[in-house]
Design an enzyme around this catalytic site. Structure first.
Site, PDB file in Angstrom:
ATOM      1  N   TYR A 122       0.879  -1.316   0.082  1.00 15.89           N
ATOM      2  CA  TYR A 122      -0.078  -0.040  -0.129  1.00 15.89           C
ATOM      3  C   TYR A 122       1.041   1.132   0.372  1.00 15.89           C
ATOM      4  O   TYR A 122       0.665   2.177  -0.740  1.00 15.89           O
ATOM      5  CB  TYR A 122      -1.073   0.193   1.107  1.00 15.89           C
ATOM      6  N   ASN A 126     -12.104   0.508  -5.502  1.00 14.27           N
ATOM      7  CA  ASN A 126     -11.958   0.465  -6.983  1.00 14.27           C
ATOM      8  C   ASN A 126     -13.493  -0.326  -7.566  1.00 14.27           C
ATOM      9  O   ASN A 126     -13.753  -1.307  -7.284  1.00 14.27           O
ATOM     10  CB  ASN A 126     -10.839  -0.698  -7.288  1.00 14.27           C
ATOM     11  N   CYS A 175      -6.264  -4.102  -8.380  1.00 18.29           N
ATOM     12  CA  CYS A 175      -6.181  -3.665  -6.712  1.00 18.29           C
ATOM     13  C   CYS A 175      -5.613  -5.084  -6.045  1.00 18.29           C
ATOM     14  O   CYS A 175      -5.079  -5.091  -4.695  1.00 18.29           O
ATOM     15  CB  CYS A 175      -7.330  -3.128  -6.232  1.00 18.29           C
ATOM     16  N   HIS A 176      -5.991  -6.322  -6.449  1.00 16.99           N
ATOM     17  CA  HIS A 176      -5.524  -7.383  -5.943  1.00 16.99           C
ATOM     18  C   HIS A 176      -4.025  -7.564  -5.715  1.00 16.99           C
ATOM     19  O   HIS A 176      -3.632  -8.294  -5.101  1.00 16.99           O
ATOM     20  CB  HIS A 176      -6.214  -8.676  -6.550  1.00 16.99           C
ATOM     21  N   GLU A 213      -1.668 -15.530 -11.143  1.00 13.31           N
ATOM     22  CA  GLU A 213      -0.914 -14.876 -11.883  1.00 13.31           C
ATOM     23  C   GLU A 213       0.748 -15.352 -11.725  1.00 13.31           C
ATOM     24  O   GLU A 213       1.489 -15.297 -12.614  1.00 13.31           O
ATOM     25  CB  GLU A 213      -0.762 -13.434 -11.590  1.00 13.31           C
TER      26      GLU A 213
END
Length: 178
Positions: A116, A139, A147-148, A174
């Site tokens: 963050y 978001n 945002c993940h 990912e």
């Protein structure tokens, strides 16, 4: 009979569709101006004033935006897409930190994790880590605007609008498709 968005429909007329994913059913909302919202299963958006996408529509229409978004999200989950190339309809006030942070989310590369604090710094306010977390939480386009990929500096996953299990699945997806 299926109805399509007519060319003379206002560009801000919103339509919606749903898509089954490994995270459950997502609801996508958009207009000819672009994709405006992605809702997780269990969220209850007010869709009453919107038309449901029931047929492929002409290019440049809300329906075409939703078809494109659905296809790209499916490609993402199939492991063949790392970046989204979608028209997004998100109102922005460039001076507001939340909007800067949400635009900066798009710069986080596939498979990377930022803290963050790193997001706050990249968005121009190094001391605004908590506000960066708030920007992630609000978001309107999770998954598409990633945002993940933002986690606490202290370790762990932090929170996520779609739930911690969804965030974990996205990060593992990912990591496995690098």
């Amino acid at each position: 009979m299926a109805t399509a968005l007519r060319k003379d429909s206002p560009p801000n007329m919103h339509m919606w569709t749903s898509l089954d994913t490994p995270l459950g059913r997502l609801t996508l909302v958009g207009s000819a101006q672009g994709l405006s919202h992605v809702y997780f299963d269990g969220e209850t958006p007010d869709l009453g004033s919107m038309q449901r996408l029931t047929d492929v529509t002409e290019p440049g229409s809300a329906g075409a935006v939703l078809v494109d978004a659905s296809q790209q999200i499916a490609e993402y989950f199939a492991g063949i897409r790392r970046e989204f190339e979608l028209l997004l309809a998100v109102p922005a006030t460039p001076r507001a930190f939340r909007d800067r942070a949400q635009r900066t989310l798009r710069d986080i590369p596939f498979g990377e994790r930022w803290t963050y604090s790193a997001l706050a710094t990249a968005a121009g306010s190094a001391q605004a880590a908590r506000a960066a977390g708030s920007a992630c939480a609000s978001n309107p386009l999770p998954i598409v605007v990633p945002c993940h990929r933002v986690v606490p500096a202290s370790g762990g996953l932090g929170s996520y609008r779609g739930g911690v299990a969804a965030k974990r699945l996205l990060l593992e997806h990912e990591a496995g498709n690098q």
